[in-house]
Structures are given as structure tokens and as C-alpha cells.
Design a protein around this motif. Structure first.
Motif, PDB file in Angstrom:
ATOM      1  N   UNK A 291    -110.359 -96.012 -55.334  1.00 33.64           N
ATOM      2  CA  UNK A 291    -110.020 -94.623 -55.644  1.00 33.64           C
ATOM      3  C   UNK A 291    -108.749 -94.229 -54.904  1.00 33.64           C
ATOM      4  N   UNK A 292    -107.828 -93.574 -55.572  1.00 40.88           N
ATOM      5  CA  UNK A 292    -106.623 -93.028 -54.950  1.00 40.88           C
ATOM      6  C   UNK A 292    -106.257 -91.740 -55.673  1.00 40.88           C
ATOM      7  N   UNK A 293    -105.224 -91.084 -55.179  1.00 37.29           N
ATOM      8  CA  UNK A 293    -104.805 -89.840 -55.821  1.00 37.29           C
ATOM      9  C   UNK A 293    -103.760 -89.124 -54.998  1.00 37.29           C
ATOM     10  N   UNK A 294    -103.575 -87.835 -55.254  1.00 37.30           N
ATOM     11  CA  UNK A 294    -102.613 -87.012 -54.523  1.00 37.30           C
ATOM     12  C   UNK A 294    -103.263 -85.668 -54.208  1.00 37.30           C
ATOM     13  N   UNK A 295    -102.701 -85.007 -53.210  1.00 33.53           N
ATOM     14  CA  UNK A 295    -103.151 -83.660 -52.858  1.00 33.53           C
ATOM     15  C   UNK A 295    -101.935 -82.787 -52.604  1.00 33.53           C
ATOM     16  N   UNK A 296    -102.056 -81.511 -52.947  1.00 34.58           N
ATOM     17  CA  UNK A 296    -101.002 -80.525 -52.711  1.00 34.58           C
ATOM     18  C   UNK A 296    -101.653 -79.310 -52.064  1.00 34.58           C
ATOM     19  N   UNK A 297    -101.139 -78.919 -50.889  1.00 36.34           N
ATOM     20  CA  UNK A 297    -101.638 -77.725 -50.202  1.00 36.34           C
ATOM     21  C   UNK A 297    -100.508 -76.706 -50.162  1.00 36.34           C
ATOM     22  N   UNK A 298    -100.752 -75.515 -50.679  1.00 34.88           N
ATOM     23  CA  UNK A 298     -99.735 -74.474 -50.785  1.00 34.88           C
ATOM     24  C   UNK A 298    -100.214 -73.222 -50.071  1.00 34.88           C
ATOM     25  N   UNK A 299     -99.353 -72.661 -49.227  1.00 32.09           N
ATOM     26  CA  UNK A 299     -99.664 -71.394 -48.567  1.00 32.09           C
ATOM     27  C   UNK A 299     -99.417 -70.258 -49.551  1.00 32.09           C
ATOM     28  N   UNK A 300    -100.428 -69.435 -49.772  1.00 31.31           N
ATOM     29  CA  UNK A 300    -100.328 -68.283 -50.672  1.00 31.31           C
ATOM     30  C   UNK A 300    -100.779 -67.060 -49.883  1.00 31.31           C
ATOM     31  N   UNK A 301     -99.805 -66.329 -49.317  1.00 32.54           N
ATOM     32  CA  UNK A 301    -100.150 -65.210 -48.454  1.00 32.54           C
ATOM     33  C   UNK A 301    -100.878 -65.704 -47.223  1.00 32.54           C
TER      34      UNK A 301
ATOM     35  N   UNK B 274     -81.361 -71.360 -41.592  1.00 31.71           N
ATOM     36  CA  UNK B 274     -81.058 -69.941 -41.738  1.00 31.71           C
ATOM     37  C   UNK B 274     -82.219 -69.106 -41.200  1.00 31.71           C
ATOM     38  N   UNK B 275     -81.894 -68.147 -40.347  1.00 30.18           N
ATOM     39  CA  UNK B 275     -82.908 -67.268 -39.779  1.00 30.18           C
ATOM     40  C   UNK B 275     -82.712 -65.809 -40.188  1.00 30.18           C
ATOM     41  N   UNK B 276     -81.911 -65.597 -41.203  1.00 26.00           N
ATOM     42  CA  UNK B 276     -81.626 -64.234 -41.626  1.00 26.00           C
ATOM     43  C   UNK B 276     -82.637 -63.730 -42.651  1.00 26.00           C
ATOM     44  N   UNK B 277     -83.551 -64.586 -43.073  1.00 30.74           N
ATOM     45  CA  UNK B 277     -84.524 -64.188 -44.081  1.00 30.74           C
ATOM     46  C   UNK B 277     -85.851 -64.876 -43.787  1.00 30.74           C
ATOM     47  N   UNK B 278     -86.931 -64.316 -44.346  1.00 28.69           N
ATOM     48  CA  UNK B 278     -88.249 -64.918 -44.223  1.00 28.69           C
ATOM     49  C   UNK B 278     -88.418 -65.933 -45.346  1.00 28.69           C
ATOM     50  N   UNK B 279     -88.885 -67.126 -44.997  1.00 24.47           N
ATOM     51  CA  UNK B 279     -89.096 -68.163 -45.997  1.00 24.47           C
ATOM     52  C   UNK B 279     -90.553 -68.611 -45.973  1.00 24.47           C
ATOM     53  N   UNK B 280     -91.122 -68.867 -47.136  1.00 18.23           N
ATOM     54  CA  UNK B 280     -92.468 -69.451 -47.146  1.00 18.23           C
ATOM     55  C   UNK B 280     -92.407 -70.918 -46.744  1.00 18.23           C
ATOM     56  N   UNK B 281     -93.501 -71.417 -46.202  1.00 15.92           N
ATOM     57  CA  UNK B 281     -93.560 -72.848 -45.935  1.00 15.92           C
ATOM     58  C   UNK B 281     -93.570 -73.612 -47.253  1.00 15.92           C
ATOM     59  N   UNK B 282     -92.909 -74.727 -47.324  1.00 16.84           N
ATOM     60  CA  UNK B 282     -92.958 -75.520 -48.556  1.00 16.84           C
ATOM     61  C   UNK B 282     -94.331 -76.129 -48.744  1.00 16.84           C
ATOM     62  N   UNK B 283     -94.757 -76.360 -49.975  1.00 12.45           N
ATOM     63  CA  UNK B 283     -96.049 -77.018 -50.196  1.00 12.45           C
ATOM     64  C   UNK B 283     -96.096 -78.377 -49.509  1.00 12.45           C
ATOM     65  N   UNK B 284     -97.265 -78.750 -49.057  1.00 12.85           N
ATOM     66  CA  UNK B 284     -97.486 -80.064 -48.443  1.00 12.85           C
ATOM     67  C   UNK B 284     -98.028 -80.997 -49.520  1.00 12.85           C
ATOM     68  N   UNK B 285     -97.295 -82.045 -49.833  1.00 15.44           N
ATOM     69  CA  UNK B 285     -97.663 -83.000 -50.883  1.00 15.44           C
ATOM     70  C   UNK B 285     -97.897 -84.361 -50.230  1.00 15.44           C
ATOM     71  N   UNK B 286     -99.035 -84.981 -50.483  1.00 15.78           N
ATOM     72  CA  UNK B 286     -99.307 -86.268 -49.839  1.00 15.78           C
ATOM     73  C   UNK B 286    -100.283 -87.084 -50.676  1.00 15.78           C
ATOM     74  N   UNK B 287    -100.324 -88.358 -50.353  1.00 10.30           N
ATOM     75  CA  UNK B 287    -101.157 -89.274 -51.106  1.00 10.30           C
ATOM     76  C   UNK B 287    -102.545 -89.436 -50.513  1.00 10.30           C
ATOM     77  N   UNK B 288    -103.487 -89.768 -51.368  1.00 10.49           N
ATOM     78  CA  UNK B 288    -104.842 -90.132 -50.969  1.00 10.49           C
ATOM     79  C   UNK B 288    -105.043 -91.602 -51.321  1.00 10.49           C
ATOM     80  N   UNK B 289    -105.555 -92.365 -50.372  1.00  6.33           N
ATOM     81  CA  UNK B 289    -105.707 -93.795 -50.599  1.00  6.33           C
ATOM     82  C   UNK B 289    -107.147 -94.254 -50.526  1.00  6.33           C
ATOM     83  N   UNK B 290    -107.424 -95.472 -51.017  1.00  8.70           N
ATOM     84  CA  UNK B 290    -108.788 -96.012 -50.991  1.00  8.70           C
ATOM     85  C   UNK B 290    -109.336 -96.078 -49.576  1.00  8.70           C
TER      86      UNK B 290
END
Length: 676
Positions: free
Chosen positions: A517-527, A495-511
């Protein structure tokens, strides 16, 4: 994730005159598994987004050796519609493609009811891919739509199992387009011995045959891109656009179900269409939506179901979107198919066909109707483009006359939801005008809006939900009712009739470097800024940075420093774009002192302007047809269609009796060939 394993008679006629009905009745089935038909769903997915697969998406988008649109595990939603008019319990048997584990989901449909199952919401369906066997006590229809993590989408109808099937369209390495097809054995006890045949579409000579033994509840899949032993140029000589285009005939000792995925290897997009039973072929095939150089184009596939020695004469009539108004006439072409032969027409002029397509006006949108001397099957494959870039593909099986209806149920429509909006395609294949009412409903079936549409003979109308002010934003459904049988499709595009924010980027962190050591990261566009949240699974006290390069680059420089983390940290980076980070390789790396301990690649983020599309038939609704006049004999004049006796606002009359027997009214159109 997929298992890779001149006909002088001119047809004004597209145009279809309704002259009769066929009524079929089936008694209430007393045994669910023994007597009810089995409908197969060869490919189902139970998780919508899996972060660990995002690295594959980056490789897929960058390499022509990978198929971008179906990497990872997607999420499947199944719509089921009761057509029995009685309480209709049903069972969906899922079998894991990984370990063969069985899961049963049981539901009950109310009379004329419908159900919607999102496998990702079913606790019994764990993450993974499945086959599905759907059984019910009474008549029903079903469709499945899968959306992959990169938002590519494809939908297909559940088909009844058959021993004799045809896949009308098989594409092998043709302009970055390929086919993945599967044969599924829905039996609970019998192994199916399946033989597959590929014929030369021009002369019908056999090019390849191969076999498979398919155990109960399992599926065999072939990928035309990777299975070069079966589909390579030495077996299937290129015949169009540098690749091969043809059909597959499937014969089996036990009833099976076939499914074909079409994928554009270098684009985000997937299409799906089911293999059709040979006895579903008809002398008329109706394609409601085709186009030529109109933000994309259509590849038409027409396959003869004739396995004897007789050829098949075919006429194709193309009608513009507005129908045969005023002096407009159809654009006709004629061709002949050899036994087991096929014809492929590239309406976009990109060389993907085996026969020359007629010259259609620039920007043509409309319909096509095929009339043939013997039964045929047809498929339309649509390619969507922005400028010269392919941004999506879609496909659907043609309608045979018996598949038309004067009413349809559309279980799922979107308006500005999940970056998507839906479009309804309404097509009138008759000689008379059609009056159509579209009733939009909310999730509970309450009316929310109505749209009235008048269709001239042969006309196609596209109703984009974003153009309908009375239709609210969100997920809705619709009922389509017409004064005589029409065809209906559902399309879905970005749909191009409205402005949409980018979805958060969710991904894993590995040894990294042998750490634990492992974990996860989330990057979110805020303005104009991004927020980076890192969660580690142990108290590691690490120094964290976004690096300019992938984790495999030992020398990747530190680009943005992040808050140090023991377990959880949150950092706001000013005037940084998530999309900029995702367009070229970047990662997050953690150090303890000077030693690398953890790392994860920032996944590619697909700009919401990237498009994909899917076309699927609406589910036919229960409907009582107007009483027709007696069918004309071959030598008599065809009488006019009788108007409905009910008022326009009267509800449809149930077609099943209180005992639960169901009867389905099916219009049988007659394609009229004008006499010379």
C-alpha cells in the motif's frame, strides 16, 4: 540535488572619473557551434518541489552533518538577454547529471529581446539536475536562479568558458559555512584535463593541487565539508574562525566554466558566484553593497591574479550609503598581497578573515572600492541575521570597470510574491552625481511605474519594492537608465510586509510492514483548522491517524483520528495547527485491523518568517554612451565628463548596424589617487 563529489597614497578615489570608452565589434557569426562563444550553466534543476525529499529536509535541519539549503531538486529559471541588436537564435543543451541524456531547447531572441525559461515548465526537461551549455549567434547575457523546496535561493551569471579561472572565495568548515564548487566542460566533443591549485593566502605557497578529467558536457564537483582528503585540516591548515578560507586557481586544457555555492550548514540559505577568467581581473574592483553589523555582515575576498614573483599593493575605500556628502570621507585601509596570495576581511568582526578589517561605524551600510597595483578579483559574501541567528547568505562577484553600464535590464522582480520581495541596489562609483531612472514594466514590457533616483558621488540607494506604492504586487521587470555608468545588483529576501498562509504540506505514504500500500497526503491550513486529504493507490480500507512521532517509532501514539479510507478520504481537524504538527516529528499511519499497512512522515514546514537572500548582478542593457572627450594623457589635466547630447526622454540609439554587427560601449573608469 548537488553532486558532492603603508601605502601612503590616500584614495579619495574610490571615486571613479569616466574618461573614455572602448568600443569592440564582432562580426556576425556564421556557424552556431563553431564560432559563437559557449556560456556554461554548471547546475540546473527541473522540478520545483519533490515531496519524497521532505524527510531529508527534516534531517538536514536537525543535523549539522547535512546541508539544509540545497537538499532535494529545485527549480531553475534562466533569463536570457539579447545584446546583438539582431535576430539571435540560441540553443540550450541540457545534459542529465544522472544518466547523461541530452535535451536541446531552442529559441529565437528578437533584437534587444529577452527570454525567460523555467525548466520545470519545459516538457523536454524531466525531473532531475542538469548541466547547460548556452550558445547563440550574437552577443547575449544570461543568468540562472534556482529555488529549492525549502525556499532557499541562489543565482549566478552564465560565464564564457575559459582555460584559466580563479574562484576568489573558498570556505572550508568555517562557522558552519562551506563551499561546494564545480567545474563544467561545455564542449560537445573534447575531454578537459583540469588542474586545481589552492595556495596559502598569506604567502602564496602551494597547499594543495589535484586533477580531474571532465568528459564533454559533464561536471566535476567538490564539497569542502565532505571531501576531507582534499580539504581537511592536514591539507588546508585552519587560518580563520576554526576553518580555512582561501582561493582556487583552475587551469584546463580546454575551456571550462566554474561555479561556487556557499552554504550555511545550519541555516536555510545558499549563495552562488562564478569562477572568473584570469584575464577578467582588473586593478579596480567595485563592491556596491557591503555592511557591518547591520542585520548581518560582509566577508570580503580579494585575490591576486599575479602568478609571477611580484606582490600587489591594495587600497580599499569604504563609503557610507549616503556617499561622500558634506564632510564625510571614506574609510581607507592598505594591504599587500603576495603573488598568488589573497586577503579576507570580516566586516562583522566574527573572526572569519585573514587580515584585520577597519573599524566601521555600527550598522554600517555602503560600498567598497578596491584599487590595486596589479589585477585582482573580489567577491562579497553577505550573511543575513535576525538577532544572532543566521537566516540567509548571499554573494556576488565584484564589478570591474568594464562591467559597469549606464543601463541595465532586470528581467525578474517580485513584490509580495511567493513570500518574497525584491530590492534594487543602485551604486554611483563616480566623482559626479548620477541621475537614475528606473522604469518598471509588466510581463509584456508595458510601463507600469517609474522611480527617479539622484545618487551623490559614492552613494548607494536601496529600492525595496514593498516601499514603492506605485509598483503593483506580482512578477515584474525593470529597465535602469543613468546619465553615466553605475553598478546595479538585485537582492531578494523573504517578505514581511504582508501576512501569508502556510503552504500546503504534501508528502508520500509508503508501505509499512511489507505491505503493498502507498499513496499521498496533503495537509492544508484553513483558518484555525487543518484539512487532511489522503489518497491511496489501492482499495485498502484502512483506519488512519496522525501519530505523535515519526514512522520509525513503532510505539508512536495516535494523536488525531482521520476518516477511514478505501482510496480517498478528507478530514477537517478543528483548532489544529499545521505548523505545530511540523515542528516536532509527526506522521500519518494506516492500519488494517491491528496490522500496520502504510505510513508517511509529515515534512517540516518552514515558517514563512524564515529568511533567505540572494544577490545577483542585473543584466546590462544595450546603451549608447555619451560621446566622451579625448582621454587624458598621464601628465595632462583630466577633462570633465561631457553631458549626453540627447534629451533625457530620448530613447537609446541602437549600437548595432542593420547587418547585425554588434558593438558594446564600455566605460573605463580611472581611479584617482590624490597626490600627497
Amino acid at each position: 540535488m548537488n553532486t558532492r563529489s603603508a601605502h601612503p597614497v590616500r584614495v579619495l578615489a574610490i571615486l571613479i572619473l569616466f574618461v573614455g570608452i572602448m568600443v569592440s565589434a564582432s562580426s556576425t557569426r556564421s556557424s552556431l557551434h563553431a564560432q559563437s562563444p559557449t556560456y556554461g550553466l554548471p547546475d540546473l534543476h527541473s522540478v520545483h518541489i519533490e515531496p519524497e525529499f521532505f524527510d531529508e529536509f527534516r534531517q538536514a535541519s536537525a543535523s549539522p552533518m547535512r546541508i539544509a539549503s540545497q537538499e532535494g531538486i529545485g527549480g531553475t529559471v534562466i533569463d536570457v538577454l539579447d545584446r546583438s541588436g539582431a535576430a539571435n537564435p540560441w540553443t540550450l543543451t541540457l545534459r542529465s547529471k544522472t544518466d547523461g541524456a541530452l535535451t536541446e531547447i531552442m529559441r529565437g531572441l528578437l533584437p534587444d529581446g529577452r527570454a525567460r525559461i523555467a525548466l520545470s515548465d519545459e516538457t523536454a526537461a524531466k525531473r532531475g539536475t542538469y548541466t547547460g551549455a548556452l550558445r547563440a549567434e550574437g552577443a547575449f547575457e544570461a543568468r540562472a536562479r534556482t529555488t529549492w523546496p525549502n525556499q532557499a535561493s541562489a543565482a549566478y551569471a552564465a560565464e564564457e568558458a575559459s582555460r584559466d579561472l580563479i574562484v576568489p572565495l573558498l570556505v572550508v568548515n568555517q562557522r558552519d559555512h562551506g563551499t561546494i564548487f564545480s567545474v563544467f566542460n561545455p564542449s560537445e566533443s573534447e575531454t578537459a584535463s583540469v588542474t586545481l591549485f589552492i595556495f596559502n593566502p598569506i604567502n602564496g605557497e602551494m597547499l594543495s593541487t589535484f586533477q580531474a578529467l571532465i568528459d564533454p558536457g559533464t561536471v566535476s564537483s567538490w564539497d569542502t565539508f565532505f571531501d576531507q582528503t582534499v580539504f581537511g585540516p592536514s591539507t588546508l591548515p585552519p587560518n580563520a574562525a576554526g576553518g580555512f578560507v582561501g582561493s582556487i586557481f583552475i587551469e584546463s586544457t580546454d575551456p571550462v566554466v566554474g561555479l561556487a555555492y556557499g552554504e550555511q550548514l545550519s541555516a536555510v540559505g545558499s549563495s552562488a558566484y562564478g569562477a572568473r577568467p584570469k584575464d577578467a581581473a582588473d586593478t579596480t574592483q567595485i563592491l556596491p553593497s557591503v555592511r557591518a553589523d547591520a542585520d548581518g555582515d560582509t566577508l570580503l575576498a580579494i585575490t591576486s591574479a599575479e602568478l609571477g614573483s611580484s606582490s600587489t599593493d591594495v587600497t580599499i575605500s569604504f563609503v557610507p550609503e549616503d556617499g561622500l556628502a558634506g564632510s564625510v570621507e571614506p574609510i581607507d585601509m592598505a594591504l599587500t598581497l603576495s603573488p598568488r596570495g589573497a586577503a579576507f576581511l570580516d566586516l562583522g568582526g566574527r573572526g572569519r578573515g585573514t587580515v584585520d578589517a577597519p573599524t566601521l561605524p555600527a550598522g554600517f551600510r555602503g560600498s567598497a572600492i578596491i584599487t590595486a597595483s596589479r589585477p585582482v578579483l573580489a567577491v562579497a559574501l553577505e550573511t543575513h541575521r535576525q538577532d544572532d541567528t543566521i537566516v540567509g547568505v548571499a554573494a556576488y562577484n565584484a564589478f570591474a570597470p568594464a562591467g559597469l553600464s549606464a543601463a541595465y535590464e532586470v528581467p525578474t522582480l517580485r513584490k509580495q510574491t511567493d513570500y518574497r520581495s525584491s530590492t534594487l541596489f543602485l551604486h554611483n562609483p563616480a566623482t559626479e552625481s548620477a541621475s537614475v531612472a528606473v522604469h518598471f514594466e509588466d510581463a509584456d514590457g508595458a510601463p507600469i511605474a517609474q522611480e527617479s533616483v539622484d545618487l551623490a558621488p559614492g552613494a548607494l540607494r536601496r529600492l525595496g519594492l514593498t516601499d514603492l506604492a506605485d509598483v503593483p504586487q506580482g512578477m515584474i521587470s525593470a529597465r535602469i537608465e543613468a546619465n553615466h555608468a553605475i553598478s546595479a545588483l538585485v537582492g531578494e529576501e523573504r517578505d514581511r510586509s504582508a501576512e501569508y498562509p502556510l503552504p500546503p504540506s504534501v508528502f508520500g505514504l509508503g508501505p509499512d510492514r511489507g505491505s503493498d500500500v502507498s499513496g499521498t497526503a496533503v495537509i492544508t491550513q484553513v483558518g484555525d483548522d487543518i484539512e487532511v486529504v489522503v489518497d491511496l493507490d489501492s482499495d485498502s480500507s484502512l483506519t488512519l491517524s496522525i501519530i505523535e512521532g515519526p514512522c520509525s517509532d513503532d510505539d508512536a501514539r495516535r494523536k488525531h483520528s482521520l476518516s477511514a479510507s478505501a482510496r480517498r478520504s478528507t478530514t477537517t481537524l478543528r483548532n489544529v495547527s499545521l505548523l505545530d504538527l511540523a515542528e516536532t516529528p509527526h506522521g500519518i499511519r494506516g492500519w488494517r485491523g491491528r496490522f500496520r499497512r502504510v505510513c508517511g512522515n509529515i515534512p517540516v514546514v518552514f515558517d514563512v518568517d524564515d529568511a533567505d537572500a540572494s544577490l545577483v548582478r542585473a543584466l546590462p542593457a544595450r546603451y549608447t554612451a555619451p560621446t566622451p572627450p579625448p582621454a587624458a594623457s598621464p601628465t595632462s589635466e583630466i577633462p570633465p565628463t561631457v553631458e549626453p547630447s540627447a534629451t533625457p526622454d530620448a530613447p537609446p540609439v541602437p549600437t548595432s548596424d542593420p547587418g547585425g554587427n554588434d558593438s558594446t560601449d564600455i566605460y573605463l573608469p580611472l581611479a584617482r589617487h590624490d597626490a600627497p
